[in-house]
Design a protein around this motif. Structure first.
Motif, PDB file in Angstrom:
ATOM      1  N   MET A  29       0.785  -1.357   0.040  1.00 30.39           N
ATOM      2  CA  MET A  29       0.038  -0.037  -0.035  1.00 30.39           C
ATOM      3  C   MET A  29       0.735   1.294  -0.148  1.00 30.39           C
ATOM      4  SD  MET A  29      -3.490  -0.609   0.256  1.00 30.39           S
ATOM      5  CE  MET A  29      -3.963   0.673   1.033  1.00 30.39           C
ATOM      6  N   VAL A  30       2.062   1.092   0.188  1.00 33.68           N
ATOM      7  CA  VAL A  30       2.928   2.257   0.311  1.00 33.68           C
ATOM      8  C   VAL A  30       3.793   2.556  -0.934  1.00 33.68           C
ATOM      9  CG1 VAL A  30       3.244   2.509   2.740  1.00 33.68           C
ATOM     10  CG2 VAL A  30       4.782   1.129   1.490  1.00 33.68           C
ATOM     11  N   HIS A  31       3.927   3.655  -1.389  1.00 32.90           N
ATOM     12  CA  HIS A  31       4.840   3.690  -2.681  1.00 32.90           C
ATOM     13  C   HIS A  31       5.983   4.607  -2.030  1.00 32.90           C
ATOM     14  CE1 HIS A  31       5.940   4.619  -6.360  1.00 32.90           C
ATOM     15  NE2 HIS A  31       5.458   5.869  -6.688  1.00 32.90           N
ATOM     16  N   LYS A  32       7.080   4.265  -2.342  1.00 36.01           N
ATOM     17  CA  LYS A  32       8.407   5.040  -2.231  1.00 36.01           C
ATOM     18  C   LYS A  32       8.887   5.136  -0.919  1.00 36.01           C
ATOM     19  CE  LYS A  32      11.381   7.929  -4.325  1.00 36.01           C
ATOM     20  NZ  LYS A  32      12.154   7.531  -5.189  1.00 36.01           N
ATOM     21  N   LEU A  33       8.851   4.064   0.004  1.00 36.67           N
ATOM     22  CA  LEU A  33       9.609   4.251   1.241  1.00 36.67           C
ATOM     23  C   LEU A  33      11.057   4.362   0.692  1.00 36.67           C
ATOM     24  CD1 LEU A  33       7.948   1.657   3.486  1.00 36.67           C
ATOM     25  CD2 LEU A  33       7.750   4.131   3.839  1.00 36.67           C
ATOM     26  N   ASN A  34      11.939   4.789   1.665  1.00 41.82           N
ATOM     27  CA  ASN A  34      13.419   4.582   1.248  1.00 41.82           C
ATOM     28  C   ASN A  34      13.874   3.353   1.480  1.00 41.82           C
ATOM     29  OD1 ASN A  34      14.194   4.686   3.933  1.00 41.82           O
ATOM     30  ND2 ASN A  34      14.203   7.012   3.673  1.00 41.82           N
ATOM     31  N   GLU A  35      15.062   2.989   0.846  1.00 40.10           N
ATOM     32  CA  GLU A  35      15.566   1.679   1.084  1.00 40.10           C
ATOM     33  C   GLU A  35      16.027   1.361   2.455  1.00 40.10           C
ATOM     34  OE1 GLU A  35      19.716  -0.870   0.092  1.00 40.10           O
ATOM     35  OE2 GLU A  35      19.346   0.962  -0.795  1.00 40.10           O
ATOM     36  N   GLN A  36      16.342   2.305   3.480  1.00 37.75           N
ATOM     37  CA  GLN A  36      16.626   2.127   4.694  1.00 37.75           C
ATOM     38  C   GLN A  36      15.314   1.552   5.674  1.00 37.75           C
ATOM     39  OE1 GLN A  36      19.412   2.283   6.437  1.00 37.75           O
ATOM     40  NE2 GLN A  36      18.588   2.058   8.548  1.00 37.75           N
ATOM     41  N   SER A  37      14.219   2.218   5.213  1.00 40.77           N
ATOM     42  CA  SER A  37      12.826   1.694   5.728  1.00 40.77           C
ATOM     43  C   SER A  37      12.324   0.416   5.439  1.00 40.77           C
ATOM     44  CB  SER A  37      11.871   2.675   5.270  1.00 40.77           C
ATOM     45  OG  SER A  37      12.039   4.044   5.773  1.00 40.77           O
ATOM     46  N   TYR A  38      12.487   0.055   4.196  1.00 38.64           N
ATOM     47  CA  TYR A  38      12.154  -1.406   3.771  1.00 38.64           C
ATOM     48  C   TYR A  38      13.194  -2.268   4.394  1.00 38.64           C
ATOM     49  CZ  TYR A  38       8.994  -0.239   0.130  1.00 38.64           C
ATOM     50  OH  TYR A  38       7.930   0.308  -0.429  1.00 38.64           O
ATOM     51  N   ARG A  39      14.739  -2.184   4.425  1.00 36.98           N
ATOM     52  CA  ARG A  39      15.636  -2.888   5.276  1.00 36.98           C
ATOM     53  C   ARG A  39      15.320  -3.116   6.609  1.00 36.98           C
ATOM     54  NH1 ARG A  39      21.423  -2.006   7.228  1.00 36.98           N
ATOM     55  NH2 ARG A  39      20.358  -0.112   7.907  1.00 36.98           N
ATOM     56  N   GLU A  40      14.786  -1.839   7.325  1.00 35.94           N
ATOM     57  CA  GLU A  40      14.264  -1.985   8.949  1.00 35.94           C
ATOM     58  C   GLU A  40      13.167  -2.901   8.993  1.00 35.94           C
ATOM     59  OE1 GLU A  40      14.098   2.167   9.888  1.00 35.94           O
ATOM     60  OE2 GLU A  40      16.259   2.364   9.914  1.00 35.94           O
ATOM     61  N   ILE A  41      12.215  -2.717   7.965  1.00 38.63           N
ATOM     62  CA  ILE A  41      10.859  -3.507   8.209  1.00 38.63           C
ATOM     63  C   ILE A  41      11.443  -4.850   7.949  1.00 38.63           C
ATOM     64  CG2 ILE A  41       8.903  -4.066   6.826  1.00 38.63           C
ATOM     65  CD1 ILE A  41       8.601  -1.011   6.276  1.00 38.63           C
ATOM     66  N   PHE A  42      12.047  -5.306   7.084  1.00 42.85           N
ATOM     67  CA  PHE A  42      12.666  -6.625   6.969  1.00 42.85           C
ATOM     68  C   PHE A  42      13.366  -7.201   8.132  1.00 42.85           C
ATOM     69  CE2 PHE A  42      16.335  -9.446   5.891  1.00 42.85           C
ATOM     70  CZ  PHE A  42      15.849 -10.534   5.658  1.00 42.85           C
ATOM     71  N   GLU A  43      14.336  -6.424   8.729  1.00 41.08           N
ATOM     72  CA  GLU A  43      14.881  -6.919   9.761  1.00 41.08           C
ATOM     73  C   GLU A  43      13.747  -7.094  11.083  1.00 41.08           C
ATOM     74  OE1 GLU A  43      18.084  -3.960  10.264  1.00 41.08           O
ATOM     75  OE2 GLU A  43      19.544  -4.953   8.734  1.00 41.08           O
ATOM     76  N   ASP A  44      13.260  -6.288  11.084  1.00 38.24           N
ATOM     77  CA  ASP A  44      12.078  -6.452  12.373  1.00 38.24           C
ATOM     78  C   ASP A  44      11.302  -7.548  12.275  1.00 38.24           C
ATOM     79  OD1 ASP A  44      11.012  -4.994  14.697  1.00 38.24           O
ATOM     80  OD2 ASP A  44       9.233  -4.791  13.449  1.00 38.24           O
ATOM     81  N   THR A  45      10.733  -7.736  10.969  1.00 36.40           N
ATOM     82  CA  THR A  45      10.068  -8.937  10.427  1.00 36.40           C
ATOM     83  C   THR A  45      10.822 -10.053  11.001  1.00 36.40           C
ATOM     84  OG1 THR A  45       8.766  -7.728   8.909  1.00 36.40           O
ATOM     85  CG2 THR A  45       8.510 -10.076   8.651  1.00 36.40           C
ATOM     86  N   LEU A  46      12.085 -10.142  10.344  1.00 34.63           N
ATOM     87  CA  LEU A  46      12.924 -11.394  10.596  1.00 34.63           C
ATOM     88  C   LEU A  46      12.907 -11.660  12.172  1.00 34.63           C
ATOM     89  CD1 LEU A  46      14.695 -13.477   8.961  1.00 34.63           C
ATOM     90  CD2 LEU A  46      16.460 -11.764   9.134  1.00 34.63           C
ATOM     91  N   LYS A  47      13.274 -10.713  12.871  1.00 30.65           N
ATOM     92  CA  LYS A  47      13.238 -10.962  14.310  1.00 30.65           C
ATOM     93  C   LYS A  47      12.137 -11.554  15.053  1.00 30.65           C
ATOM     94  CE  LYS A  47      16.794  -7.316  15.065  1.00 30.65           C
ATOM     95  NZ  LYS A  47      16.933  -5.960  15.749  1.00 30.65           N
ATOM     96  N   LYS A  48      10.887 -10.834  14.694  1.00 32.48           N
ATOM     97  CA  LYS A  48       9.546 -11.033  15.297  1.00 32.48           C
ATOM     98  C   LYS A  48       8.659 -12.163  14.834  1.00 32.48           C
ATOM     99  CE  LYS A  48       9.518  -6.357  17.187  1.00 32.48           C
ATOM    100  NZ  LYS A  48       9.040  -5.153  17.020  1.00 32.48           N
ATOM    101  N   SER A  49       8.758 -12.344  13.383  1.00 31.26           N
ATOM    102  CA  SER A  49       7.636 -13.139  12.851  1.00 31.26           C
ATOM    103  C   SER A  49       8.427 -14.611  12.458  1.00 31.26           C
ATOM    104  CB  SER A  49       7.423 -12.500  11.588  1.00 31.26           C
ATOM    105  OG  SER A  49       6.456 -13.683  10.718  1.00 31.26           O
ATOM    106  N   LYS A  50       7.536 -15.663  12.934  1.00 30.33           N
ATOM    107  CA  LYS A  50       7.776 -16.927  12.339  1.00 30.33           C
ATOM    108  C   LYS A  50       7.398 -17.418  10.908  1.00 30.33           C
ATOM    109  CE  LYS A  50       8.315 -18.349  17.055  1.00 30.33           C
ATOM    110  NZ  LYS A  50       8.528 -19.276  17.935  1.00 30.33           N
ATOM    111  N   SER A  51       6.661 -16.528  10.548  1.00 33.08           N
ATOM    112  CA  SER A  51       5.957 -16.740   9.083  1.00 33.08           C
ATOM    113  C   SER A  51       6.905 -16.459   7.789  1.00 33.08           C
ATOM    114  CB  SER A  51       4.877 -15.531   8.831  1.00 33.08           C
ATOM    115  OG  SER A  51       4.326 -15.790   7.564  1.00 33.08           O
ATOM    116  N   THR A  52       7.361 -17.498   7.463  1.00 39.62           N
ATOM    117  CA  THR A  52       8.045 -17.434   6.212  1.00 39.62           C
ATOM    118  C   THR A  52       7.732 -16.501   5.112  1.00 39.62           C
ATOM    119  OG1 THR A  52       8.949 -19.666   6.593  1.00 39.62           O
ATOM    120  CG2 THR A  52       9.455 -18.586   4.404  1.00 39.62           C
ATOM    121  N   ARG A  53       6.360 -16.583   4.832  1.00 34.43           N
ATOM    122  CA  ARG A  53       5.656 -15.570   3.935  1.00 34.43           C
ATOM    123  C   ARG A  53       5.898 -14.262   4.155  1.00 34.43           C
ATOM    124  NH1 ARG A  53       0.811 -16.036   0.551  1.00 34.43           N
ATOM    125  NH2 ARG A  53       1.009 -18.098   0.794  1.00 34.43           N
ATOM    126  N   LYS A  54       5.643 -13.699   5.480  1.00 32.98           N
ATOM    127  CA  LYS A  54       5.950 -12.363   5.763  1.00 32.98           C
ATOM    128  C   LYS A  54       7.346 -12.150   5.678  1.00 32.98           C
ATOM    129  CE  LYS A  54       2.437 -11.753   9.232  1.00 32.98           C
ATOM    130  NZ  LYS A  54       1.863 -11.288  10.358  1.00 32.98           N
TER     131      LYS A  54
END
Length: 133
Positions: free
Chosen positions: A25-50
């Motif tokens: 739903m978002v357009h044009k977050l910067n790369e740093q933001s996407y990386r932080e979302i990925f790293e946060d998801t990697l730490k907190k989620s057990k869902s491979t899909r997410k």
């Protein structure tokens, strides 16, 4: 509008909203933001899909496939009809990952599939698998 502001993406006709609304739903977050979302998801989620979805959007941004004039999407769906782990659709500007592979291989291999399909998106649609590839 500010460079890093969040803008909604227009939903394509006849295509239902897919998984992980926060990224699609978002357009044009910067790369740093996407990386932080990925790293946060990697730490907190057990869902491979997410995890793989957040990874894909981070890499799409990193390779400038989420720019103002070039916006690619990522979806997970059955690719049984083409018997592939992943697919790059130039017409729809979408990278697909097969649901079967999502369940059968580890995260590192899934990341390689995503990068492979991004490589297809970056080169000519006429350059298929072969000697050069």
């Amino acid at each position: 509008m500010e460079k890093n502001s969040i803008q909604p993406v227009m939903k394509r006709q006849n295509r239902p909203m897919k998984f992980h609304k926060a990224l699609s739903m978002v357009h044009k977050l910067n790369e740093q933001s996407y990386r932080e979302i990925f790293e946060d998801t990697l730490k907190k989620s057990k869902s491979t899909r997410k995890i793989i979805t957040t990874y894909a959007y981070w890499k799409l941004c990193q390779f400038h496939l989420l720019d103002d004039n070039c916006y690619w999407n990522f979806e997970i769906k059955s690719l049984r009809d083409i018997e592939a782990a992943g697919s790059c659709n130039y017409k729809e500007q979408t990278i697909y990952l097969d649901t079967f592979w999502l369940q059968m291989v580890d995260l590192d291999y899934l990341q390689e599939i995503v990068l492979h399909e991004i490589a297809h998106a970056l080169v000519s649609r006429h350059l298929k698998h072969g000697k050069i590839w």
